[in-house]
Design a protein around this motif. Sequence first.
Motif, PDB file in Angstrom:
ATOM      1  N   ARG A  62      -1.460   2.164 -11.712  1.00  0.00           N
ATOM      2  CA  ARG A  62      -0.074   2.110 -11.266  1.00  0.00           C
ATOM      3  C   ARG A  62       0.300   3.455 -10.661  1.00  0.00           C
ATOM      4  O   ARG A  62      -0.281   4.478 -10.985  1.00  0.00           O
ATOM      5  N   VAL A  63       1.284   3.432  -9.786  1.00  0.00           N
ATOM      6  CA  VAL A  63       1.839   4.684  -9.307  1.00  0.00           C
ATOM      7  C   VAL A  63       2.635   5.275 -10.462  1.00  0.00           C
ATOM      8  O   VAL A  63       3.597   4.664 -10.937  1.00  0.00           O
ATOM      9  N   ASN A 106     -14.916   6.680  -4.084  1.00  0.00           N
ATOM     10  CA  ASN A 106     -14.920   6.719  -2.619  1.00  0.00           C
ATOM     11  C   ASN A 106     -13.526   6.603  -2.012  1.00  0.00           C
ATOM     12  O   ASN A 106     -13.375   6.170  -0.877  1.00  0.00           O
ATOM     13  N   GLY A 107     -12.506   6.994  -2.776  1.00  0.00           N
ATOM     14  CA  GLY A 107     -11.145   6.987  -2.269  1.00  0.00           C
ATOM     15  C   GLY A 107     -10.271   5.882  -2.811  1.00  0.00           C
ATOM     16  O   GLY A 107      -9.076   5.840  -2.517  1.00  0.00           O
ATOM     17  N   VAL A 160       0.842  -1.199   0.000  1.00  0.00           N
ATOM     18  CA  VAL A 160       0.000   0.000   0.000  1.00  0.00           C
ATOM     19  C   VAL A 160       0.878   1.251   0.000  1.00  0.00           C
ATOM     20  O   VAL A 160       1.831   1.352   0.777  1.00  0.00           O
ATOM     21  N   VAL A 161       0.560   2.191  -0.887  1.00  0.00           N
ATOM     22  CA  VAL A 161       1.223   3.498  -0.917  1.00  0.00           C
ATOM     23  C   VAL A 161       0.220   4.528  -0.415  1.00  0.00           C
ATOM     24  O   VAL A 161      -0.835   4.724  -1.024  1.00  0.00           O
ATOM     25  N   GLN A 162       0.514   5.160   0.694  1.00  0.00           N
ATOM     26  CA  GLN A 162      -0.407   6.147   1.259  1.00  0.00           C
ATOM     27  C   GLN A 162      -0.422   7.406   0.391  1.00  0.00           C
ATOM     28  O   GLN A 162       0.619   7.875  -0.071  1.00  0.00           O
ATOM     29  N   SER A 170      -3.688   4.137  -6.412  1.00  0.00           N
ATOM     30  CA  SER A 170      -4.947   3.422  -6.194  1.00  0.00           C
ATOM     31  C   SER A 170      -4.773   2.394  -5.093  1.00  0.00           C
ATOM     32  O   SER A 170      -3.653   1.969  -4.781  1.00  0.00           O
ATOM     33  N   PHE A 171      -5.905   2.020  -4.515  1.00  0.00           N
ATOM     34  CA  PHE A 171      -5.934   0.971  -3.491  1.00  0.00           C
ATOM     35  C   PHE A 171      -6.722  -0.246  -3.978  1.00  0.00           C
ATOM     36  O   PHE A 171      -6.969  -1.172  -3.209  1.00  0.00           O
TER      37      PHE A 171
END
Length: 296
Positions: free
Chosen positions: A124-125, A83-84, A53-55, A118-119
């Motif tokens: 992709r980042v 929704n995030g 996970v990347v915050q 994204s979560f």
Amino acid sequence: MPITARQTKNSNWDFDVVQERLLRASGNQSPIYANVRTDTDEVLGYSTDRYGVVQNSDLIGRAEDAFASRGIAYERNVYSTKNGANLRAVYDLTGDQFKTKVPQVGDIMGYRLTVQNSFDRTLRVSFALGLMRLVCTNGMQTMQKDVDMVSKHSTKLDLANLITDDALDKALSNLKDAGSVFGRLASVSLDDEQGLNVLQNLTKKKVMSEKVRERVAQLWNNRGDLLRSDNTDPNLYNLYNAVTQHLTDEVEDTRFEYANTISTKVLKAFDRATAPAQLAKLTKAVPVNSEIVVTE
């Protein structure tokens, strides 16, 4: 749930996400983890233990450190969608060195970089590359590929090595020639009816909805009065300009992902149509028995 409830702009994006291992009905542990917002307890996506996970706050902070290291000023808008589950921080870079010109129409484009996260494993980042018409702030896509800063979210991810100065420099370098596609579009002349045919064919192909087509057709038909441009010649560039004006003004603030998707698909279709054979297909009149209605 209303569409507008799933997106926020410049709010409700700075939250933490944790991974929680799921249990099977038998009570045994599952290899699948839920990615959970800690502020709302909402599940945003699922992954395995190999997914890192990347915050959002860490990612945006690192991006802005990279801009600061290069002395780059910017204006920022942050869109949190689904929704995030997805985040896009849009940076419009300021300064003459971050501009490109489309000489065929006299437009000046500003550089736009979008940091994505994204979560739910759908993004992709990366740095997504874009441009903005400075005369009216219309957001436009490019034909350049996004600059990935990591191939995938990983538990081995080192955020300090993710958004590097080299990645930023590569993104900026790729934007230097990004305006060339608009020069190609400007060289393809249309008449008014052909422009409407193009929109009808894109609607038939489900590239855009009938509602979007209708509003863009109004801008195209009345471009001398409604289209924010000193040059309103009938060509593929100004038809794309009509598309982006509608999406920027009337869609993006509540449906960012939808507007982004349409803009990207339209630009790809128009770029292909700079070839005569593809242009003939895209400007072909839609049969009169079609359900699509021509907007006057």
